[in-house]
Motif scaffolding. Structure first.
Motif, mmCIF file in Angstrom:
data_model
loop_
_atom_site.group_PDB
_atom_site.id
_atom_site.type_symbol
_atom_site.label_atom_id
_atom_site.label_comp_id
_atom_site.label_asym_id
_atom_site.label_seq_id
_atom_site.Cartn_x
_atom_site.Cartn_y
_atom_site.Cartn_z
ATOM 1 N N ILE A 18 -54.843 -62.265 81.726
ATOM 2 C CA ILE A 18 -55.697 -63.452 81.767
ATOM 3 C C ILE A 18 -54.987 -64.592 82.484
ATOM 4 N N ILE A 19 -53.737 -64.839 82.109
ATOM 5 C CA ILE A 19 -52.955 -65.897 82.764
ATOM 6 C C ILE A 19 -52.801 -65.579 84.250
ATOM 7 N N VAL A 24 -46.480 -72.469 84.846
ATOM 8 C CA VAL A 24 -45.393 -71.541 85.179
ATOM 9 C C VAL A 24 -45.931 -70.362 85.979
ATOM 10 N N ALA A 25 -47.055 -69.822 85.555
ATOM 11 C CA ALA A 25 -47.657 -68.677 86.246
ATOM 12 C C ALA A 25 -48.120 -69.052 87.645
ATOM 13 N N THR A 34 -54.748 -61.047 95.998
ATOM 14 C CA THR A 34 -54.291 -62.366 95.552
ATOM 15 C C THR A 34 -54.267 -62.450 94.034
ATOM 16 N N ILE A 35 -55.268 -61.890 93.376
ATOM 17 C CA ILE A 35 -55.307 -61.899 91.912
ATOM 18 C C ILE A 35 -54.191 -61.023 91.340
ATOM 19 N N ILE A 36 -53.952 -59.879 91.958
ATOM 20 C CA ILE A 36 -52.844 -59.022 91.510
ATOM 21 C C ILE A 36 -51.520 -59.749 91.691
ATOM 22 N N ILE A 37 -51.377 -60.455 92.819
ATOM 23 C CA ILE A 37 -50.169 -61.254 93.044
ATOM 24 C C ILE A 37 -50.060 -62.330 91.963
ATOM 25 N N GLY A 38 -51.176 -62.889 91.548
ATOM 26 C CA GLY A 38 -51.169 -63.873 90.464
ATOM 27 C C GLY A 38 -50.656 -63.287 89.169
ATOM 28 N N MET A 39 -51.079 -62.069 88.850
ATOM 29 C CA MET A 39 -50.607 -61.426 87.623
ATOM 30 C C MET A 39 -49.110 -61.137 87.692
ATOM 31 N N VAL A 40 -48.664 -60.602 88.821
ATOM 32 C CA VAL A 40 -47.231 -60.317 88.980
ATOM 33 C C VAL A 40 -46.443 -61.625 89.022
ATOM 34 N N ALA A 67 -53.929 -67.822 87.319
ATOM 35 C CA ALA A 67 -52.895 -68.257 88.260
ATOM 36 C C ALA A 67 -53.197 -67.783 89.672
ATOM 37 N N GLY A 68 -53.663 -66.566 89.830
ATOM 38 C CA GLY A 68 -53.996 -66.050 91.151
ATOM 39 C C GLY A 68 -55.132 -66.816 91.793
ATOM 40 N N ALA A 69 -56.151 -67.130 91.002
ATOM 41 C CA ALA A 69 -57.284 -67.889 91.528
ATOM 42 C C ALA A 69 -56.862 -69.309 91.912
ATOM 43 N N LEU A 70 -56.055 -69.955 91.069
ATOM 44 C CA LEU A 70 -55.602 -71.307 91.375
ATOM 45 C C LEU A 70 -54.613 -71.328 92.536
ATOM 46 N N ALA A 71 -53.759 -70.318 92.637
ATOM 47 C CA ALA A 71 -52.840 -70.237 93.773
ATOM 48 C C ALA A 71 -53.622 -70.077 95.070
ATOM 49 N N LYS A 72 -54.696 -69.324 95.032
ATOM 50 C CA LYS A 72 -55.549 -69.146 96.205
ATOM 51 C C LYS A 72 -56.223 -70.463 96.584
#
Length: 92
Positions: free
Chosen positions: A8-9, A65-66, A32-38, A13-18
């Protein structure tokens, strides 16, 4: 923290980073979402290693942090994968 919380985090985080780093990514929004999870996992471990709280649950500090971890990982991904997708090194 459970794996569901990490996911979930990471999605957030992936959506906001994008949103923070718009542009064409090799791989699209799913990557991008997978990158957010990692990035959430890496960001949590790095901040935790320096004595910070890391990712402790679904709260604002964990999301920050995420996001930082996701942005760093997204920039590295764009640097390495984008260069490969363009055919290697640029010629001048």
């Amino acid at each position: 923290m459970g794996i569901i919380s990490w996911i979930i985090i990471g999605l957030i985080a992936g959506a906001l980073a994008k949103l923070i780093l718009p542009g064409d990514d090799p791989g699209g929004i799913i990557v991008t979402i997978i990158i957010g999870m990692v990035g959430a996992i890496i960001g949590g471990f790095v901040v935790g290693a320096f004595g910070g709280p890391g990712v402790t649950g679904v709260n604002v500090s964990s999301i920050i942090v995420a996001i930082i971890g996701a942005i760093i990982l997204l920039l590295l991904y764009r640097l390495f994968v984008g260069r490969t997708a363009r055919g290697g090194r640029r010629r001048t």
